[in-house]
Design a protein around this motif. Sequence first.
Motif, PDB file in Angstrom:
ATOM      1  N   ASP A 468       0.797  -1.310  -0.007  1.00 53.08           N
ATOM      2  CA  ASP A 468       0.075  -0.011   0.062  1.00 53.08           C
ATOM      3  C   ASP A 468       0.624   1.275  -0.222  1.00 53.08           C
ATOM      4  O   ASP A 468       0.715   2.198  -0.647  1.00 53.08           O
ATOM      5  CB  ASP A 468      -0.976   0.163   1.208  1.00 53.08           C
ATOM      6  CG  ASP A 468      -2.162  -0.860   0.973  1.00 53.08           C
ATOM      7  OD1 ASP A 468      -2.407  -1.051  -0.168  1.00 53.08           O
ATOM      8  OD2 ASP A 468      -2.876  -1.287   2.129  1.00 53.08           O
ATOM      9  N   ALA A 469       1.965   1.229   0.511  1.00 53.00           N
ATOM     10  CA  ALA A 469       2.854   2.411   0.804  1.00 53.00           C
ATOM     11  C   ALA A 469       3.576   2.566  -0.874  1.00 53.00           C
ATOM     12  O   ALA A 469       3.509   3.880  -1.043  1.00 53.00           O
ATOM     13  CB  ALA A 469       3.992   2.217   1.788  1.00 53.00           C
ATOM     14  N   LEU A 470       3.754   1.545  -1.204  1.00 49.30           N
ATOM     15  CA  LEU A 470       4.373   1.803  -2.759  1.00 49.30           C
ATOM     16  C   LEU A 470       3.281   2.407  -3.490  1.00 49.30           C
ATOM     17  O   LEU A 470       3.463   3.167  -4.488  1.00 49.30           O
ATOM     18  CB  LEU A 470       4.851   0.626  -3.096  1.00 49.30           C
ATOM     19  CG  LEU A 470       6.059  -0.237  -2.471  1.00 49.30           C
ATOM     20  CD1 LEU A 470       6.494  -1.693  -3.194  1.00 49.30           C
ATOM     21  CD2 LEU A 470       7.457   1.042  -2.728  1.00 49.30           C
ATOM     22  N   VAL A 471       1.858   1.936  -3.435  1.00 46.35           N
ATOM     23  CA  VAL A 471       0.872   2.487  -4.428  1.00 46.35           C
ATOM     24  C   VAL A 471       0.656   3.934  -4.048  1.00 46.35           C
ATOM     25  O   VAL A 471       0.577   4.859  -5.046  1.00 46.35           O
ATOM     26  CB  VAL A 471      -0.538   1.559  -4.074  1.00 46.35           C
ATOM     27  CG1 VAL A 471      -1.715   2.342  -4.773  1.00 46.35           C
ATOM     28  CG2 VAL A 471      -0.405   0.260  -4.510  1.00 46.35           C
ATOM     29  N   TRP A 472       0.818   4.410  -2.706  1.00 48.65           N
ATOM     30  CA  TRP A 472       0.899   5.489  -2.380  1.00 48.65           C
ATOM     31  C   TRP A 472       1.901   6.429  -2.990  1.00 48.65           C
ATOM     32  O   TRP A 472       1.670   7.426  -3.657  1.00 48.65           O
ATOM     33  CB  TRP A 472       0.917   5.744  -0.892  1.00 48.65           C
ATOM     34  CG  TRP A 472       0.445   7.153  -0.341  1.00 48.65           C
ATOM     35  CD1 TRP A 472      -0.501   7.709   0.309  1.00 48.65           C
ATOM     36  CD2 TRP A 472       1.411   8.398  -0.251  1.00 48.65           C
ATOM     37  NE1 TRP A 472      -0.405   9.110   0.498  1.00 48.65           N
ATOM     38  CE2 TRP A 472       0.805   9.554   0.294  1.00 48.65           C
ATOM     39  CE3 TRP A 472       2.744   8.550  -0.603  1.00 48.65           C
ATOM     40  CZ2 TRP A 472       1.375  10.698   0.521  1.00 48.65           C
ATOM     41  CZ3 TRP A 472       3.351   9.700  -0.603  1.00 48.65           C
ATOM     42  CH2 TRP A 472       2.651  10.944   0.024  1.00 48.65           C
ATOM     43  N   MET A 473       3.107   6.178  -2.888  1.00 49.22           N
ATOM     44  CA  MET A 473       4.286   6.839  -3.398  1.00 49.22           C
ATOM     45  C   MET A 473       4.109   6.836  -4.755  1.00 49.22           C
ATOM     46  O   MET A 473       4.617   7.886  -5.414  1.00 49.22           O
ATOM     47  CB  MET A 473       5.422   6.102  -2.981  1.00 49.22           C
ATOM     48  CG  MET A 473       6.841   6.985  -3.305  1.00 49.22           C
ATOM     49  SD  MET A 473       6.734   8.523  -2.781  1.00 49.22           S
ATOM     50  CE  MET A 473       7.068   8.523  -1.055  1.00 49.22           C
ATOM     51  N   GLY A 474       3.731   5.766  -5.585  1.00 48.97           N
ATOM     52  CA  GLY A 474       3.777   5.646  -7.018  1.00 48.97           C
ATOM     53  C   GLY A 474       2.798   6.675  -7.410  1.00 48.97           C
ATOM     54  O   GLY A 474       2.906   7.411  -8.437  1.00 48.97           O
ATOM     55  N   THR A 475       1.786   6.824  -6.966  1.00 43.98           N
ATOM     56  CA  THR A 475       0.614   7.671  -7.157  1.00 43.98           C
ATOM     57  C   THR A 475       1.007   9.127  -7.025  1.00 43.98           C
ATOM     58  O   THR A 475       0.795   9.967  -7.888  1.00 43.98           O
ATOM     59  CB  THR A 475      -0.885   7.381  -6.366  1.00 43.98           C
ATOM     60  OG1 THR A 475      -1.211   6.054  -6.594  1.00 43.98           O
ATOM     61  CG2 THR A 475      -2.033   8.310  -6.824  1.00 43.98           C
ATOM     62  N   PHE A 476       1.508   9.334  -5.875  1.00 41.54           N
ATOM     63  CA  PHE A 476       2.089  10.771  -5.429  1.00 41.54           C
ATOM     64  C   PHE A 476       3.052  11.161  -6.503  1.00 41.54           C
ATOM     65  O   PHE A 476       3.131  12.412  -6.760  1.00 41.54           O
ATOM     66  CB  PHE A 476       2.306  10.609  -4.041  1.00 41.54           C
ATOM     67  CG  PHE A 476       3.335  11.981  -3.602  1.00 41.54           C
ATOM     68  CD1 PHE A 476       2.630  13.002  -3.456  1.00 41.54           C
ATOM     69  CD2 PHE A 476       4.499  12.006  -3.597  1.00 41.54           C
ATOM     70  CE1 PHE A 476       3.142  14.431  -3.035  1.00 41.54           C
ATOM     71  CE2 PHE A 476       5.153  13.082  -3.212  1.00 41.54           C
ATOM     72  CZ  PHE A 476       4.509  14.521  -3.230  1.00 41.54           C
ATOM     73  N   LEU A 477       4.105  10.747  -6.745  1.00 40.68           N
ATOM     74  CA  LEU A 477       5.099  10.904  -7.722  1.00 40.68           C
ATOM     75  C   LEU A 477       4.714  11.294  -9.077  1.00 40.68           C
ATOM     76  O   LEU A 477       5.172  12.222  -9.609  1.00 40.68           O
ATOM     77  CB  LEU A 477       6.205   9.799  -7.547  1.00 40.68           C
ATOM     78  CG  LEU A 477       7.016   9.909  -6.271  1.00 40.68           C
ATOM     79  CD1 LEU A 477       8.068   8.859  -6.212  1.00 40.68           C
ATOM     80  CD2 LEU A 477       7.776  11.149  -5.796  1.00 40.68           C
ATOM     81  N   THR A 478       3.718  10.292  -9.407  1.00 43.28           N
ATOM     82  CA  THR A 478       3.472  10.251 -10.769  1.00 43.28           C
ATOM     83  C   THR A 478       2.264  11.572 -11.059  1.00 43.28           C
ATOM     84  O   THR A 478       2.539  12.250 -11.868  1.00 43.28           O
ATOM     85  CB  THR A 478       2.528   8.954 -11.336  1.00 43.28           C
ATOM     86  OG1 THR A 478       3.106   8.209 -10.932  1.00 43.28           O
ATOM     87  CG2 THR A 478       2.323   9.094 -12.818  1.00 43.28           C
ATOM     88  N   VAL A 479       1.594  11.878 -10.185  1.00 44.59           N
ATOM     89  CA  VAL A 479       0.813  13.056 -10.020  1.00 44.59           C
ATOM     90  C   VAL A 479       1.407  14.253 -10.072  1.00 44.59           C
ATOM     91  O   VAL A 479       1.357  15.136 -10.691  1.00 44.59           O
ATOM     92  CB  VAL A 479      -0.260  13.112  -8.783  1.00 44.59           C
ATOM     93  CG1 VAL A 479      -1.195  14.439  -8.696  1.00 44.59           C
ATOM     94  CG2 VAL A 479      -1.293  12.109  -9.165  1.00 44.59           C
ATOM     95  N   ALA A 480       2.322  14.293  -9.046  1.00 45.79           N
ATOM     96  CA  ALA A 480       3.346  15.374  -8.744  1.00 45.79           C
ATOM     97  C   ALA A 480       4.213  15.884  -9.831  1.00 45.79           C
ATOM     98  O   ALA A 480       4.445  17.010 -10.125  1.00 45.79           O
ATOM     99  CB  ALA A 480       3.923  15.653  -7.495  1.00 45.79           C
ATOM    100  N   LEU A 481       4.874  14.828 -10.434  1.00 43.61           N
ATOM    101  CA  LEU A 481       5.756  15.269 -11.297  1.00 43.61           C
ATOM    102  C   LEU A 481       5.360  15.350 -12.848  1.00 43.61           C
ATOM    103  O   LEU A 481       5.789  15.926 -13.742  1.00 43.61           O
ATOM    104  CB  LEU A 481       7.149  14.204 -11.401  1.00 43.61           C
ATOM    105  CG  LEU A 481       7.791  14.272  -9.809  1.00 43.61           C
ATOM    106  CD1 LEU A 481       8.733  13.193  -9.661  1.00 43.61           C
ATOM    107  CD2 LEU A 481       8.519  15.765  -9.585  1.00 43.61           C
TER     108      LEU A 481
END
Length: 696
Positions: A468-481
């Motif tokens: 779940d943490a990897l899902v969060w980080m992947g979503t966050f980085l893709t959205v932000a960058l």
Amino acid sequence: MENPPVEIEEEVGRIRIERPYYEHKQIRNDFAYHKAVKRNALKKYLQEFRLTRLCVSIFPPFDWLVKYSWKRSLLKDVVAGITVAIMHIPQGMAYAMLGNVPPVVGIYMAFFPVLAYFMFGTSRHNSMGTFSVACLMTGKAVLEYSDPSYFSVDSSHNMTTEASITDAPAGYSPIEVATSVTFIVALFQLGMYVLRLGAVSALLSDTLVSGFTTGAAVHVLVSQMKDLFGLHIPKFKGNFTNVNTIWAIFGEISKANIAALIISFITTSVSVINNEVFKPLVSKVSPIPVPIELIAVVIGTLVSKYCNLESTYGVKVVGDIPAGLPLPALPVFGLLPSLIVDGLTIAMVTYTINLSMALIFAQKLEYEIDANQELLAMGISNTVGSFFSCMPLCASLSRSLIQQVVGGVSQIASLVSCLILLVILLWIGPFFEPLPTAVLASVIIVALKGMLWQVLDFWTFWKLSKIDALVWMGTFLTVALIGIDIGLICGIALSLTSIFILNLRPYTCLLGEVADTDFYLDIKRYRTAKEIEGIKIFHYSGGINFATRFMFKADLIRLIGINPQKEVVRRGKISKYFEKIDQNQKSKIWTRKLARIQNKINTELKCLILDFSSVSHIDPSGVGMVKSITDNFRKLGIAVYIAGSKEPIYEILMKVYPDTGAKSSFTAFPTLHDAVHFAKHIFESSTISVMSSIRI
């Protein structure tokens, strides 16, 4: 075989009753099993159809207005409505900037669609209108499809508005694109309502929503930096807008407007001090908070007007705000095919956020929310908004919380808010024309605190689940960058992948018996759980299908320590070695080989119990694997029992291997305790060495 007698054991403080064992088939015979019959959905709907019930379901106010206590609740709703209206003014104008449309659009959104939501919505406390993420996503489409000349910068560094353009551009205006986005969002939400897809929001997990909104908050933060510093940089389209914007800001930072920077610093500092220091103190005395955003907007407008900040210091201001209500106009239908992706993502995100907030308040205050009705309410509200220059609406967490905290009871608070905003639109709107955009940017930045602090959610998810943490980080980085739409798609893909991975790696263990109880627990986690001599209990949690069948087999072999296929081969070699020894062909060599292979033979296991109490699904491939395993163990003289399978699982086993009078491959028991009880009784009292062919 007859059931053993019932045993009653008296213990300290309790009586333990050991009932006779049951097989699954016996349960069906003794307790009047009958197959469940599905009712025809259309027939059920027609039987339950009533005009009154239909009106109440489509128009929820018909239900709660009858029970509304005007004496106790009206004053509370009026106070809540006034408070929320005060918040709507600065937030609406600020968030309209995120949508790349004139600030007055944010106030339109707090009036027209909110009236429609009052008639169709089921949440009594959601404050509908502008929401930063929805406006930002709309602003991306507006920037991409509207004519670039609408965003040109004139000599006074003010964004040219539609009313100030002398030569009308050939392309679409920001309002035309925004209303088209709103209309296609409405179409998606109405379509989801017709198809009864209210549960579709489950696709957006809490992990995904947290990562997505945090990444979107970074977009909002970056988009407001130019107004905070008074910079004049172009608006970037496409992917990597944050990267390009930050690069442009660093390139122009030396040209920052000192006056705008001072305004931003003062507004932000005062707002933060109020929220962190004075707001908690005021809340102890009164539930109504200090309207610091409105105070900042009013003071900023007055200072800008009487100090001539625009002409003297080059401070960018809001500009033209027309008085009165906009005339209804049709969206640009030719734009709709180009806006399908944007419309779908906005429809999903706004519905999920709206429903989540509605469920929070409903659970807290004990009333019901209809997920499908919320789709209808949002779809109709957005349809109305698309005809009156509005962006897609969504519930705001901050306004909704205030509406509930100050005592709001129902959506009548929204009606009161609409009446106040109507006065603003008709007469007071032009007052805010000199307002510096730096003030609105500061209001947005301060409001982002809660969303930005969601970055700490990553550590919470990391402690609970690495996936779940990897899902969060992947979503966050893709959205932000990269981009908001790509980030959402990436987040959904990661969530579905995580579900697939978790289903492929189900929880398996060996169970042991807790003495003098009917508990069977994981022997690795509970020291008091002991394995039963001669019996292995294999617990499997998940589905057994074409994708997981080999993992099921591998985990079973790994935990019990026996590979039945290899065991059969070994036993075949033993027979061969005995023949060699009997023929006196190098008997010493064959004797040594026989000893080595006999050490590998497992003769202690007499019974294998497969605990299927947590098996959620089994397909024909899974049944075939279970049968293959069962047959291989039977060749070794090891009985295999299936315990605790749910009726649908048991029915599939019966369909694939029906009881035709021959010996069945499966022995099934309704509970694990029945299977253990039966196995113990057989081993203790029967002269039969292996009971592996009992009929289902």
